[in-house]
Design an enzyme around this catalytic site. Structure first.
Site, PDB file in Angstrom:
ATOM      1  N   ASP A   1       7.016  60.926  19.246  1.00  0.00           N
ATOM      2  CA  ASP A   1       7.331  59.485  19.086  1.00  0.00           C
ATOM      3  C   ASP A   1       9.117  59.568  19.048  1.00  0.00           C
ATOM      4  O   ASP A   1       9.548  60.073  18.538  1.00  0.00           O
ATOM      5  CB  ASP A   1       7.089  59.166  17.626  1.00  0.00           C
ATOM      6  CG  ASP A   1       5.706  59.122  17.304  1.00  0.00           C
ATOM      7  OD1 ASP A   1       5.041  59.928  17.614  1.00  0.00           O
ATOM      8  OD2 ASP A   1       5.258  58.112  16.608  1.00  0.00           O
TER       9      ASP A   1
ATOM     10  N   ASN B   1       0.611  51.977  16.409  1.00  0.00           N
ATOM     11  CA  ASN B   1       0.650  50.764  15.598  1.00  0.00           C
ATOM     12  C   ASN B   1       1.848  49.822  15.926  1.00  0.00           C
ATOM     13  O   ASN B   1       1.581  48.894  15.311  1.00  0.00           O
ATOM     14  CB  ASN B   1       0.457  51.188  13.888  1.00  0.00           C
ATOM     15  CG  ASN B   1       1.624  52.209  13.534  1.00  0.00           C
ATOM     16  OD1 ASN B   1       1.732  53.151  14.299  1.00  0.00           O
ATOM     17  ND2 ASN B   1       2.267  52.110  12.549  1.00  0.00           N
ATOM     18  N   HIS B   2       2.802  50.371  16.343  1.00  0.00           N
ATOM     19  CA  HIS B   2       4.030  49.440  16.477  1.00  0.00           C
ATOM     20  C   HIS B   2       4.084  48.940  18.252  1.00  0.00           C
ATOM     21  O   HIS B   2       4.986  48.396  18.227  1.00  0.00           O
ATOM     22  CB  HIS B   2       5.318  50.187  16.173  1.00  0.00           C
ATOM     23  CG  HIS B   2       5.635  50.641  14.844  1.00  0.00           C
ATOM     24  ND1 HIS B   2       5.316  49.613  13.923  1.00  0.00           N
ATOM     25  CD2 HIS B   2       5.852  52.027  14.363  1.00  0.00           C
ATOM     26  CE1 HIS B   2       5.472  50.167  12.730  1.00  0.00           C
ATOM     27  NE2 HIS B   2       5.755  51.470  13.002  1.00  0.00           N
TER      28      HIS B   2
ATOM     29  N   HIS C   1       5.864  61.490  12.600  1.00  0.00           N
ATOM     30  CA  HIS C   1       7.072  62.040  12.739  1.00  0.00           C
ATOM     31  C   HIS C   1       7.709  63.338  12.150  1.00  0.00           C
ATOM     32  O   HIS C   1       8.712  63.615  12.141  1.00  0.00           O
ATOM     33  CB  HIS C   1       8.283  60.911  12.407  1.00  0.00           C
ATOM     34  CG  HIS C   1       7.875  59.443  13.064  1.00  0.00           C
ATOM     35  ND1 HIS C   1       8.537  58.642  12.934  1.00  0.00           N
ATOM     36  CD2 HIS C   1       6.966  59.124  13.844  1.00  0.00           C
ATOM     37  CE1 HIS C   1       8.281  57.577  13.836  1.00  0.00           C
ATOM     38  NE2 HIS C   1       7.120  57.797  14.368  1.00  0.00           N
TER      39      HIS C   1
HETATM   40 FE   LIG Z   1       5.880  56.470  15.293  1.00  0.00          FE
HETATM   41 FE   LIG Z   2       2.684  55.036  14.248  1.00  0.00          FE
END
Ligand SMILES: [Fe+2]
Ligand SMILES: [Fe+2]
Length: 279
Positions: free
Chosen positions: A8, A67-68, A180
């Site tokens: 990420d 999800n973002h 993360h």
């Molecule tokens: Fe993330």
């Molecule tokens: Fe996420």
């Protein structure tokens, strides 16, 4: 062949790490294809067309999400036409969710690589079942190419490991994202599927999972919402190098990489995000 999966990417510090560290890493390791999770790449949450273009220019071939993904409205039209940007395949089916959950790409040397993006349901929203969507989708992709890389964007270690076994022998790699925090369990199964529960993040480690730490600590103590702003210190690029046989799709080796950016970051425009939801 070697494929790199980058964890990420967090806001402008993460993007700077990609721009400054990725080209040398790709060159020194002989990496042929780069997949990166970009769900936090624009301002710490979401992705925009400009940020996607910046990451493609830095050497990323395909951007996965989580999800973002819908944080910035500009992504809605862009994700419909840009085949190199994926969103989880198990968003509700048949109701007009924009974009696609998988794609097949061709490397410079002519090898076909499929990428499949899935999202978990344990401690997350009730998406469609990642197993019942991911199983048939992996089989469909395998008919196009034996090299299939899965980004499973999920919270629970158990759900990610279960997915690794569910797709064992069916895909080249199941790479976990979303927490993360890199896990130290990278491995290759006897059937040739690489697995890591979470590949970690590309962004500032002087933070709480990428975010300026003091407001998060205060929010946890006071049980009140915090403003999430990407941090700037101790920026690293974390990922997984996967060695895959292009003919069979079987992985033979994996290596975690985590490179530190020597320069300090800053001076780039990056908007803070008022969204108060957790990671
Ligand atoms: Fe993330
Ligand atoms: Fe996420």
């Amino acid at each position: 062949m070697k494929i790199l999966f980058v964890g990420d990417i967090i806001g402008s510090p993460g993007r700077q790490a990609v721009r400054r560290l990725l080209p040398a890493l790709v060159h020194s390791r002989g990496i042929e294809f780069v997949v990166a999770n970009a769900e936090n790449a624009a301002g710490g949450k979401g992705l925009t067309p400009a940020v996607a273009q910046e990451l493609f220019a830095a050497g990323v071939d395909v951007l996965t999400n989580g999800n973002h993904v819908w944080q910035h409205k500009e992504i809605l039209g862009y994700i419909e036409k840009e085949e190199r940007v994926l969103r989880p395949a198990n968003y509700p089916q048949g109701v007009g969710v924009p974009g696609r959950g998988s794609g097949v790409y061709v490397t410079a040397s002519g090898v076909k690589i499929a990428v499949l993006n899935l999202i978990g349901r344990v401690f997350m929203h009730p998406y469609d079942c990642p197993f019942r969507v991911g199983g048939p989708e992996a089989k469909r992709l395998r008919r196009e190419t034996p090299v299939v890389i899965v980004d499973f964007h999920a919270e629970a270690t158990s759900e990610k490991i279960a997915m690794g076994w569910y797709l064992n022998g069916e895909v080249s790699a199941v790479v976990g994202t979303h927490t993360h925090v890199a896990t130290a369990d990278e491995r290759v199964s006897p059937e040739g599927t690489a697995l890591i529960t979470d590949v970690g993040m590309t962004g500032p480690f002087d933070s709480v999972i990428g975010v300026v730490k003091e407001p998060v600590i205060e929010a946890m103590i006071k049980m009140m919402p915090a403003r999430h702003v990407p941090a700037k210190g101790d920026v690293r690029l974390c990922g997984l190098v996967i060695e895959v046989d292009a003919a069979s799709g079987r992985a033979s080796d994996v290596e975690r990489v985590c490179l530190k950016l020597k320069e300090t970051v800053g001076g780039e425009e990056d908007h803070a995000d008022p969204d108060r939801s957790g990671e």
